[in-house]
Design a protein around this motif. Structure first.
Motif, PDB file in Angstrom:
ATOM      1  N   ALA A 287      38.606  84.124  68.768  1.00 24.18           N
ATOM      2  CA  ALA A 287      37.098  84.290  69.181  1.00 24.18           C
ATOM      3  C   ALA A 287      36.866  85.060  67.322  1.00 24.18           C
ATOM      4  O   ALA A 287      35.958  85.820  66.567  1.00 24.18           O
ATOM      5  CB  ALA A 287      36.889  86.160  69.242  1.00 24.18           C
TER       6      ALA A 287
ATOM      7  N   HIS B 108      33.124  87.504  74.222  1.00 23.01           N
ATOM      8  CA  HIS B 108      34.248  88.254  72.551  1.00 23.01           C
ATOM      9  C   HIS B 108      35.054  88.634  72.882  1.00 23.01           C
ATOM     10  O   HIS B 108      36.356  88.664  72.117  1.00 23.01           O
ATOM     11  CB  HIS B 108      32.896  88.920  71.931  1.00 23.01           C
TER      12      HIS B 108
ATOM     13  N   ILE C 116      40.161  78.376  75.773  1.00 21.35           N
ATOM     14  CA  ILE C 116      39.444  78.924  76.212  1.00 21.35           C
ATOM     15  C   ILE C 116      39.072  79.036  77.538  1.00 21.35           C
ATOM     16  O   ILE C 116      39.830  79.040  78.480  1.00 21.35           O
ATOM     17  CB  ILE C 116      37.639  77.987  76.288  1.00 21.35           C
TER      18      ILE C 116
ATOM     19  N   ASP D 289      31.015  84.341  75.106  1.00 18.59           N
ATOM     20  CA  ASP D 289      31.283  84.656  73.597  1.00 18.59           C
ATOM     21  C   ASP D 289      29.715  84.862  72.675  1.00 18.59           C
ATOM     22  O   ASP D 289      29.380  83.322  72.269  1.00 18.59           O
ATOM     23  CB  ASP D 289      32.370  84.558  72.447  1.00 18.59           C
TER      24      ASP D 289
ATOM     25  N   ALA E 129      35.507  77.940  68.018  1.00 19.04           N
ATOM     26  CA  ALA E 129      36.533  78.035  68.710  1.00 19.04           C
ATOM     27  C   ALA E 129      37.215  75.902  68.863  1.00 19.04           C
ATOM     28  O   ALA E 129      37.944  75.579  67.991  1.00 19.04           O
ATOM     29  CB  ALA E 129      37.407  78.249  69.782  1.00 19.04           C
ATOM     30  N   GLU E 130      36.055  75.509  68.626  1.00 24.91           N
ATOM     31  CA  GLU E 130      36.292  73.568  68.273  1.00 24.91           C
ATOM     32  C   GLU E 130      36.293  72.846  67.434  1.00 24.91           C
ATOM     33  O   GLU E 130      37.773  72.722  67.022  1.00 24.91           O
ATOM     34  CB  GLU E 130      35.064  72.739  69.849  1.00 24.91           C
TER      35      GLU E 130
ATOM     36  N   VAL F 132      31.199  80.140  70.841  1.00 31.30           N
ATOM     37  CA  VAL F 132      32.466  78.972  71.298  1.00 31.30           C
ATOM     38  C   VAL F 132      32.274  78.012  70.420  1.00 31.30           C
ATOM     39  O   VAL F 132      33.965  77.042  70.504  1.00 31.30           O
ATOM     40  CB  VAL F 132      32.714  78.674  73.285  1.00 31.30           C
TER      41      VAL F 132
ATOM     42  N   ARG G   4      34.654  82.195  76.590  1.00 24.38           N
ATOM     43  CA  ARG G   4      33.631  80.675  76.369  1.00 24.38           C
ATOM     44  C   ARG G   4      31.985  81.529  76.500  1.00 24.38           C
ATOM     45  O   ARG G   4      30.740  81.022  76.452  1.00 24.38           O
ATOM     46  CB  ARG G   4      33.494  80.414  78.427  1.00 24.38           C
TER      47      ARG G   4
ATOM     48  N   TYR H  76      37.403  89.712  74.354  1.00 23.63           N
ATOM     49  CA  TYR H  76      38.513  88.807  75.829  1.00 23.63           C
ATOM     50  C   TYR H  76      39.784  89.382  75.562  1.00 23.63           C
ATOM     51  O   TYR H  76      40.262  89.663  77.300  1.00 23.63           O
ATOM     52  CB  TYR H  76      39.081  86.998  75.462  1.00 23.63           C
TER      53      TYR H  76
ATOM     54  N   HIS I 241      39.464  81.972  72.789  1.00 25.31           N
ATOM     55  CA  HIS I 241      37.831  81.674  72.475  1.00 25.31           C
ATOM     56  C   HIS I 241      37.562  82.586  73.843  1.00 25.31           C
ATOM     57  O   HIS I 241      37.522  81.237  74.623  1.00 25.31           O
ATOM     58  CB  HIS I 241      36.954  81.098  71.904  1.00 25.31           C
TER      59      HIS I 241
END
Length: 258
Positions: A110, A237, A231, A209, A217-218, A214, A207, A239, A205
């Motif tokens: 995150a 957030h 994901i 958040d 993260a990518e 997110v 999805r 998670y 992360h």
């Protein structure tokens, strides 16, 4: 002076855990019991938070990464798996770049890379975190729920959220350190150096958040060589509260990286 409080639980290969904005190492209370079945888990209070003291009230993620190395030294650990969450994930990036020989593998939860390429949260999220430090702890904890948790958790697991809030109120945020950490997060920028990270890396992360979108993260997974991306479709957030089974996945990743 800076004096850091740290704790160690379990035996096995060491895992260093770096917590996020304003929270002490005790905020890992859901995850430590899972990881400590297989590992020696080391948690600590970031400077100015919990039982740690900060030498100054001007923080950077670089300085906080150096603090993490001090904790490893104090614990007698040469190299550890590292798990950083949110602001702690920014610190973990710096740790992997500044002290690569101390990091066996890396989990970034995150978090974001910083710099102009990072995906920013919406204006209402930014406004909330700016005013949060001036709110009472109770008001802040309850007002943060729509930002910290995804819709499914808010709908199906209010008991988990209530337990998070209860524990958070038992350890309120120190206002000065909270503001200093906010500045550290705002100034963080590892984007152009991410390709230098050598440690095997897992990016986790939610999805939904809203605090750290997110898309970050990518970006991290694209820029860090051979990084794996997980994901969590039903999480926001926080998670580990929303999909606690992810802790088992992270433990598996560390075992495979041993």
């Amino acid at each position: 002076m800076t004096a850091l409080h740290w704790e160690s639980t379990g035996t096995g290969d060491p895992v260093l855990m770096i917590m996020g904005l304003g929270l002490s190492g005790g905020a890992w209370w859901r995850t430590v019991p899972v990881l400590s079945r297989s590992f020696r888990v080391i948690t600590f209070d970031n400077r100015g938070v919990g039982r740690s003291r900060g030498r100054s009230h001007s923080y950077t993620t670089e300085a906080m990464a150096d603090d993490a190395v001090w904790v490893l030294d104090a614990a007698g650990v040469e190299q550890a798996h590292v798990y950083g969450f949110s602001l702690g994930g920014m610190v973990a990036q710096q740790l992997a770049l500044r002290h690569a020989d101390r990091v066996r593998s890396l989990v970034l939860g995150a978090t974001h890379p910083g710099g102009p390429r990072a995906a920013r949260p919406s204006d209402d999220v930014i406004a909330f975190f700016r005013r949060r430090a001036s709110m009472t702890p109770d008001d802040a904890a309850r007002a943060s729920v729509p930002f910290n948790y995804g819709p499914r958790c808010r709908r199906e697991h209010p008991d988990r959220i209530a337990e998070d809030i209860r524990r958070r109120l038992a350890n309120p945020f120190p206002e000065r350190a909270y503001k200093a950490q906010m500045v550290a997060a705002a100034l963080h920028n590892c984007y152009r150096r991410l390709q230098r990270i050598e440690a095997r890396t897992l990016v986790v992360h939610g999805r939904h958040d809203r605090v750290v979108p997110v898309a970050n993260a990518e970006i991290l997974a694209e820029q860090i060589p051979h990084a794996e991306l997980r994901i969590l479709d039903d999480a926001g957030h926080l998670y580990s509260t929303e999909q606690p089974e992810v802790d088992e996945d992270i433990a598996r990743f560390f075992r495979e990286s041993g």
